[in-house]
Design a protein around this motif. Structure first.
Motif, PDB file in Angstrom:
ATOM      1  N   SER A 332       0.829  -1.207   0.000  1.00  6.63           N
ATOM      2  CA  SER A 332       0.000   0.000   0.000  1.00  6.63           C
ATOM      3  C   SER A 332       0.863   1.256   0.000  1.00  6.63           C
ATOM      4  CB  SER A 332      -0.968  -0.005   1.176  1.00  6.63           C
ATOM      5  OG  SER A 332      -0.385  -0.587   2.297  1.00  6.63           O
ATOM      6  N   ILE A 333       2.004   1.225   0.674  1.00  9.63           N
ATOM      7  CA  ILE A 333       2.861   2.427   0.648  1.00  9.63           C
ATOM      8  C   ILE A 333       3.405   2.638  -0.752  1.00  9.63           C
ATOM      9  CG2 ILE A 333       5.051   3.348   1.424  1.00  9.63           C
ATOM     10  CD1 ILE A 333       4.475   2.451   4.154  1.00  9.63           C
ATOM     11  N   GLY A 334       3.801   1.561  -1.391  1.00 13.68           N
ATOM     12  CA  GLY A 334       4.303   1.693  -2.752  1.00 13.68           C
ATOM     13  C   GLY A 334       3.265   2.310  -3.679  1.00 13.68           C
ATOM     14  N   LEU A 386      -6.359   2.928  -0.304  1.00  7.79           N
ATOM     15  CA  LEU A 386      -4.981   2.642   0.064  1.00  7.79           C
ATOM     16  C   LEU A 386      -4.711   3.011   1.512  1.00  7.79           C
ATOM     17  CD1 LEU A 386      -2.873   3.635  -3.033  1.00  7.79           C
ATOM     18  CD2 LEU A 386      -3.260   1.391  -2.075  1.00  7.79           C
ATOM     19  N   ILE A 387      -5.287   4.121   1.952  1.00  8.52           N
ATOM     20  CA  ILE A 387      -5.097   4.518   3.347  1.00  8.52           C
ATOM     21  C   ILE A 387      -5.679   3.457   4.265  1.00  8.52           C
ATOM     22  CG2 ILE A 387      -5.800   6.152   5.114  1.00  8.52           C
ATOM     23  CD1 ILE A 387      -5.547   8.347   3.100  1.00  8.52           C
ATOM     24  N   LEU A 388      -6.869   2.974   3.884  1.00  5.60           N
ATOM     25  CA  LEU A 388      -7.487   1.929   4.698  1.00  5.60           C
ATOM     26  C   LEU A 388      -6.600   0.696   4.757  1.00  5.60           C
ATOM     27  CD1 LEU A 388     -11.217   2.208   3.696  1.00  5.60           C
ATOM     28  CD2 LEU A 388     -10.232   2.510   5.937  1.00  5.60           C
ATOM     29  N   MET A 407     -14.463   8.043  11.737  1.00  5.64           N
ATOM     30  CA  MET A 407     -13.479   8.336  10.704  1.00  5.64           C
ATOM     31  C   MET A 407     -13.709   7.453   9.482  1.00  5.64           C
ATOM     32  SD  MET A 407      -9.432   8.700  11.276  1.00  5.64           S
ATOM     33  CE  MET A 407      -8.896   7.020  11.095  1.00  5.64           C
ATOM     34  N   GLY A 408     -14.006   6.197   9.784  1.00  2.31           N
ATOM     35  CA  GLY A 408     -14.242   5.262   8.681  1.00  2.31           C
ATOM     36  C   GLY A 408     -15.381   5.723   7.788  1.00  2.31           C
ATOM     37  N   TRP A 409     -16.475   6.131   8.423  1.00  2.03           N
ATOM     38  CA  TRP A 409     -17.634   6.529   7.615  1.00  2.03           C
ATOM     39  C   TRP A 409     -17.364   7.815   6.853  1.00  2.03           C
ATOM     40  CZ3 TRP A 409     -20.818   3.327   5.945  1.00  2.03           C
ATOM     41  CH2 TRP A 409     -21.236   2.249   6.719  1.00  2.03           C
ATOM     42  N   SER A 410     -16.666   8.757   7.464  1.00  2.23           N
ATOM     43  CA  SER A 410     -16.423   9.997   6.731  1.00  2.23           C
ATOM     44  C   SER A 410     -15.485   9.760   5.558  1.00  2.23           C
ATOM     45  CB  SER A 410     -15.870  11.082   7.653  1.00  2.23           C
ATOM     46  OG  SER A 410     -14.860  10.544   8.468  1.00  2.23           O
ATOM     47  N   MET A 411     -14.528   8.842   5.737  1.00  4.72           N
ATOM     48  CA  MET A 411     -13.656   8.522   4.608  1.00  4.72           C
ATOM     49  C   MET A 411     -14.450   7.877   3.485  1.00  4.72           C
ATOM     50  SD  MET A 411     -10.251   7.183   6.491  1.00  4.72           S
ATOM     51  CE  MET A 411      -9.307   6.654   5.098  1.00  4.72           C
TER      52      MET A 411
END
Lengths: 834, 111
Positions: A332-334, A386-388, A407-411
C-alpha cells in the motif's frame, strides 16, 4: 512410592497424591462452572474451598501428611457433587441468570410435557429461526446439530442435485407452517454438541468439539488449521459448524457440553474398575500394569504433543500475522507513492512530461484538458482505499486497529463523492471526442534528376505507432506527400485544431527521402485520437529502394506477397497501382521462407444460395438512418468502396451520390474522387462495444459505370448496368448481386465473397479464388471463361463456349449446351454439367 | 410430576428460615450450621448452604467476621444484622400462620 502435588486452597498448602489431584480438580472445576452464573460466585467458591481445606485438615495426621484419593472421594461424598446441589436446590428465579436459563429450567422441573403419542412439534426454546430443526431433532431423539447440518447442506446444494437449493428452503418453510410450536418439549438425554463461547478464539467451534470429546482444544485447532490449508475444506466445515451448532448459553447446556470425558484417564479408571485389577495390597497388579501400558503411553504422547505444539502453533500464527501485515504495508505504501507522484505531476508540480507514456502517446497528452477537479477526484478515489489498507496492515502488525467508526464513515463518504466527481468529469471529458475533423496538407518534392529513389525512415524514438502509409502511383517526376490528419474534438473546428497539434517531418537529401516513423505532439497538445495517414504518391517510372526501417511503416497490403523485411530491403521496387511490385525478386533466391497458407482460415460452409430467391441483399429503406447527405461528385466511371457499407449502384442519366447515415458515422466515412475514380473508405480505429448501429447505405447513380471494386464487408446491389465492359472485383466478405447487360463482364472474386449475376453478357470472364460462391446460373453468357481455385463454388451458364479450370477443392457447375468446352479439374475439384 | 420436586419446593423457603434462626442465637460458622441442620434431619450440603449464605449476606441480612483457628484455616462467623433480625421476625410470623392454616385444612378434611 507415589508422586504428589502441592496445591493451595485459599492460601493453605496441602500435599495431594496425583490421582487425588485429578479428581479434586475436576470436582472443583464442576463447582466453579455450576456457580458461575450466581451473583457473588467467587465468594461462594472461596467459601467452599475453605470448607474443603477444613475437611482435609481434619483428615491429616502426624503419620499421614498427604491427601489421598480416598480422602478426596470422602470429601465428595460428604459435600455432595454438582448433581446433588442441583437436586436439593434447583435454580431460582431470583438469582440473576440469563433469561434462557430460566426457560430451560421450566421445561425440566415442571415436566409438563405433552401426553399421548409423540407428535412432531417445533421447539421454540431451542430455535435459531423457527425451531424446525430443533423440533425434528427432539422427535427423533438426535442431536439438533445433525438436523441443522442436513438442512444447511440441502440449502447450500449438494453438488449432484441442481434443484436442491430451493428445495431445502421450500421444505423448511413448509415444515414451519405445518408443525405447531411448543415450548415444553421434554429434554432428551442426548449428548449434545455445543459451541463453547467462553473458551473461544473465533466462534468456539473447536473448543466445543474439544469439550464434547474431552480432547485438548489445541489438538482440535491444529486439525482445523490443517484442513484449512489442505484445500480450504476446513474453512467451509468451520463456517457450516458455526452456523449449525448452537452456542452453550445456559448453565445446563454448559454442563451438557462436557459430555462423558473420553479422556485416557477415564478409560484407565473404567478398565480398572471393570477388571478388578487391584490385588490385596491395593496396588496395581502386574497384569493391570501391562494392559494399561499402551494407554498410558498414548496419554503421555498426547499431553506431550499438546504441550510441544502449542508454542509452535502460537509462533506460526504470529508469523502469518506479521508476514501479512508487512506485505500489505509495503504494497500500500508503494501504491500510495505512485499515486502521489501521478497527482503532483498532473497538477504540474513535476516536470518532464514527455518521458512518461501510456501506450501510444505520452501521458501528459492524455491528461491535457482533463479537468483538474477530475484529476484530484481520481486521486482520492485511489488514495482512500490505500489509506485503509495501510491502517489494516499496521493493525495486523500491532494487533490493534486504529480506525474509529466516525473516521471510517467519513472517509467512505469522501470516497463516494470523489467517485461521483470523477465520473462526471470523465463524461464531460468524453465530449471532447464527439466530432472529428481532418486537416490535409500536401507537399510536392521534385525528383526529376534521379532514377532510383530511396525511402528511409527516421526513428523519432517514441513508442507510438499511429501512422498509416498508403502508396500510390503517380505520373510525372515528382513525389507528392499528402498528410491527412484526423482528430477528434468537441466541434469539427476544434477537431481540426487538435489535428494541427501534431508535427511530422519528411526530409529530403538528394535521392533519399527520410520519413519520421511517428508524429510528435506540439507542447500543450491534448490527446484527441489523432491519426496521421500519409498518401505517398510515387512516380511510376522510378525505381525504388526501401530501407528496413521504412518497411516497418508500410502496411503489408502494400506488397503483393509476404516478403521478409530483408528481402524487401535487398531488392528494387516499382509502384504499380497502390502496391509495390518487385523488379529484381526473380533472381533473388536468398531466402526460402514459406508463405503461410491462409486458405484454412476461410469458412468451410459456403452456401451457393446465399441470396435466397430473388430478394435484395439490402434492407428496407426504413431500416437505415433518416439522415441523408448528398455529395456533389460527378464524372466518374470507376467506383471503389471499402468498408462495412450497404451499397446500391444504379445506372442512370445523372450522377448522384447519396449516403444515409448518422452524422457521426459520416465522420468515419472517407470519400474522395481521383480522376474518374470515386473511392469511399471507412476509417474506424476505435473499438465499438455496442454494435447496434444502423448500417450505412450508399446510393450511387452514374450514366456510365465501367469498374466496380468492392472490398471489406459490403452488401451491394448493382442494377441496370448496360454498356460494353464492366470490370468487377470483390474481395473480403462482400455479398453482391449484379443485374447487367454487357458485352464483356469480367469478375475477380476473392476471399469469402458471395456474388450473384443475372442478365446477359457476351463474354463472362471469372477469376475466383478463396472460398467464394458465384451464382451466375441466370447470367446468360455466350462464352464463359472461369478459373476457380481454393474452395470456390460457381454456377454458370454458357450457351456457346466454356473454358473451365477448377483447382484446389472447387466446384464448377454449368448449365446450357456449349459446343466448345475445355474443362480442367485438378486436385479435389469438379467441373460438371447440370 | 415427581414427589421429590414438590418436597424440594416445600423445603426451599423453610431452609432460609431455619438458617436465620440458627444464626440468630449467636455467632456461628458454616460447618456448625450444617451439623445442626443434619442433626435436625434437614438434609443440606455445602453446595446448597454457601450460596444461600452469600445471598443473604449480599442482601445485608447477615454479616461475618474472620476468626483464626488453631486447627486449620480461618473461619467466617456469621451473625444477623438489624435488617436480618426484622426479616427473621416476619418469617417467624409467616411460619406460624402457615402452620395454622395448613393444620386447619388438614383437620377440615377429616371432619
Amino acid at each position: 512410592m507415589k508422586k504428589n502435588i502441592s496445591i493451595n486452597l485459599q492460601g493453605i498448602i496441602f500435599y495431594i497424591e496425583e490421582d487425588g489431584y485429578e479428581q479434586l480438580s475436576r470436582y472443583l472445576a464442576s463447582i466453579r462452572i455450576y456457580f458461575s452464573n450466581y451473583e457473588g460466585h467467587e465468594e461462594i467458591v472461596a467459601d467452599i474451598e475453605y470448607r474443603i481445606a477444613e475437611i482435609f485438615s481434619a483428615r491429616l495426621a502426624p503419620g499421614k501428611q498427604v491427601i489421598s484419593l480416598e480422602d478426596v472421594q470422602y470429601l465428595i461424598g460428604r459435600m455432595g457433587d454438582v448433581n446433588d446441589f442441583e437436586v436439593l436446590d434447583p435454580m431460582d428465579d431470583e438469582i440473576p441468570y440469563t433469561t434462557t436459563a430460566a426457560a430451560g429450567n421450566n421445561s425440566r422441573t415442571e415436566n409438563n410435557t405433552h401426553t399421548g403419542p409423540k407428535k412432531l412439534y417445533r421447539d421454540i426454546n431451542h430455535k435459531v429461526i423457527a425451531g424446525v430443526c430443533a423440533g425434528i431433532a427432539n422427535y427423533l431423539n438426535v442431536d439438533m446439530v445433525w438436523v441443522r447440518l442436513a438442512f444447511v447442506l440441502l440449502i447450500l446444494g449438494i453438488p449432484f442435485t441442481h434443484g436442491a437449493t430451493s428445495f431445502g428452503v421450500i421444505l423448511y418453510i413448509l415444515l414451519w407452517i405445518a408443525m405447531p410450536a411448543s415450548a415444553i418439549l421434554p429434554d432428551t438425554t442426548v449428548k449434545k454438541l455445543f459451541r463453547d463461547t467462553e473458551d473461544k478464539k473465533v466462534a468456539g467451534v473447536c473448543a466445543g468439539i474439544a469439550k464434547y470429546f474431552g480432547i485438548d482444544v489445541a489438538i482440535i485447532r491444529i486439525l482445523f488449521l490443517a484442513l484449512i490449508f489442505a484445500g480450504g475444506f476446513g474453512l467451509i466445515a468451520y463456517i457450516v459448524l458455526w452456523v449449525s451448532v448452537p452456542e452453550a448459553v445456559t448453565l445446563t447446556e454448559r454442563m451438557q457440553m462436557q459430555g462423558d470425558p473420553v479422556t485416557l484417564a477415564g478409560i484407565e479408571k473404567t478398565l480398572k474398575d471393570n477388571l478388578n485389577m487391584e490385588d490385596s495390597n491395593g496396588q496395581e497388579s502386574t497384569r493391570a500394569r501391562v494392559i494399561l501400558l499402551p494407554i498410558r503411553l498414548i496419554s503421555q504422547l498426547f499431553s506431550w504433543l499438546g504441550r510441544a505444539l502449542s508454542p509452535i502453533l502460537a509462533f506460526l500464527i504470529t508469523l502469518i500475522r506479521i508476514g501479512a501485515g508487512v506485505f500489505l504495508l509495503v504494497l500500500s505504501i508503494g501504491l500510495t507513492i505512485a499515486l502521489l507522484t501521478t497527482l503532483f505531476y498532473t497538477l504540474g508540480w513535476i516536470d518532464e512530461p514527455q518521458n512518461i507514456s501510456f501506450g501510444d502517446f505520452p501521458a501528459s497528452v492524455y491528461l491535457e484538458g482533463f479537468p483538474r477537479l477530475g484529476l484530484v477526484a481520481g486521486f482520492f478515489v485511489g488514495i482512500i482505499p490505500l489509506i485503509l489498507l495501510i491502517f489494516l496492515s499496521i493493525g495486523l502488525l500491532a494487533k490493534r486497529f486504529f480506525i474509529r467508526a466516525m473516521m471510517g464513515w467519513s472517509m467512505f463518504g469522501l470516497w463516494l463523492v470523489s467517485v461521483f466527481v470523477l465520473v462526471a468529469c470523465s463524461l464531460t471529458y468524453a465530449g471532447n471526442f464527439k466530432r472529428s475533423g481532418e486537416v490535409i496538407t500536401s507537399r510536392t518534392i521534385p525528383m526529376g534528376n534521379y532514377q532510383t529513389l530511396t525511402l528511409d525512415a527516421y526513428d523519432v524514438n517514441t513508442d507510438y505507432d499511429n501512422i498509416y502509409v498508403d502508396v500510390r502511383e503517380a505520373d510525372g517526376n515528382n513525389v507528392e506527400i499528402i498528410q491527412n490528419v484526423e482528430a477528434k474534438g468537441r466541434t469539427e473546428a476544434q477537431a481540426q485544431a487538435n489535428a494541427r497539434m501534431i508535427t511530422y517531418r519528411v526530409v529530403q537529401k538528394d535521392s533519399i527521402l527520410r520519413f519520421d516513423n511517428s508524429y510528435e505532439f506540439k507542447p500543450g497538445a491534448a490527446f484527441r485520437d489523432q491519426n496521421l495517414e500519409i498518401k505517398l504518391l510515387l512516380p511510376k517510372n522510378k525505381k525504388l529502394r526501401l530501407t528496413g526501417d521504412f518497411v516497418n511503416m508500410l502496411p503489408s497490403a502494400t506488397f503483393d506477397q509476404d516478403y521478409s523485411h530483408e528481402k524487401i530491403a535487398r531488392n528494387t521496387w516499382q509502384v504499380k497501382g497502390d502496391m509495390l511490385t518487385c523488379l529484381t525478386c526473380a533472381t533473388d533466391t536468398l531466402d526460402t521462407e514459406n508463405i503461410s497458407d491462409n486458405e484454412d482460415d476461410f469458412n468451410l460452409n459456403m452456401d451457393v444460395n446465399a441470396f435466397g430467391d430473388g430478394e435484395s441483399v439490402l434492407l428496407n429503406e426504413s431500416e437505415y438512418s433518416g439522415n441523408v447527405r448528398n455529395f456533389n461528385y460527378s464524372n466518374f466511371n470507376h467506383i471503389s468502396i471499402g468498408g462495412p457499407y450497404h451499397v446500391q449502384i444504379k445506372q442512370g442519366t445523372n450522377y448522384q451520390v447519396q449516403v444515409r447515415a448518422e452524422s457521426n458515422e459520416l465522420d468515419r466515412m472517407g470519400i474522395e474522387q481521383n480522376g474518374s475514380e470515386l473511392s469511399i473508405t471507412y476509417e474506424d480505429k476505435s473499438i465499438n462495444l455496442f454494435n447496434d448501429r444502423k448500417p450505412i447505405l450508399i446510393q450511387i447513380t452514374a450514366p456510365d459505370i465501367k469498374k466496380i471494386d468492392l472490398s471489406g464487408a459490403i452488401k451491394a446491389d448493382v442494377n441496370g448496368i448496360t454498356g460494353n465492359d464492366l470490370d468487377v472485383s470483390l474481395t473480403g466478405a462482400t455479398k453482391a448481386a449484379f443485374n447487367v447487360r454487357t458485352q464483356n463482364l469480367k469478375a475477380d472474386i476473392a476471399g469469402a465473397s458471395a456474388s450473384r449475376f443475372v442478365g446477359t453478357t457476351d463474354v463472362f470472364n471469372v477469376n475466383a479464388a478463396g472460398a467464394c460462391s458465384i451464382e451466375a446460373g441466370e447470367l446468360r453468357a455466350n462464352r464463359v471463361d472461369i478459373d476457380a481455385s481454393g474452395m470456390t463454388v460457381a454456377k454458370v451458364y454458357a450457351s456457346a463456349e466454356l473454358h473451365a479450370e477448377a483447382s484446389g477443392a472447387s466446384q464448377i457447375k454449368y448449365k446450357g449446351n456449349p459446343g466448345n468446352t475445355r474443362v480442367n479439374a485438378n486436385g479435389a475439384s469438379k467441373v460438371e454439367r447440370q | 410430576m415427581k414427589v421429590e420436586n414438590t418436597q424440594v419446593q416445600m423445603r426451599k423457603g423453610i431452609l432460609e428460615f431455619c438458617i436465620l434462626e440458627i444464626i440468630s442465637r449467636g455467632e456461628v460458622y458454616a460447618s456448625d450450621m450444617l451439623e445442626e441442620l443434619t442433626a435436625a434431619k434437614m438434609i443440606v450440603v455445602e453446595g446448597t448452604l454457601y450460596p444461600l449464605l452469600t445471598r443473604l449476606k449480599n442482601a445485608a441480612l447477615l454479616e461475618y467476621n474472620w476468626v483464626e483457628s488453631s486447627s486449620g484455616p480461618p473461619r467466617k462467623y456469621y451473625k444477623l444484622t438489624e435488617a436480618g433480625t426484622v426479616f427473621l421476625e416476619q418469617l417467624r410470623e409467616t411460619w406460624h400462620e402457615l402452620v395454622a392454616s395448613t393444620e386447619h385444612i388438614i383437620l377440615n378434611k377429616k371432619s
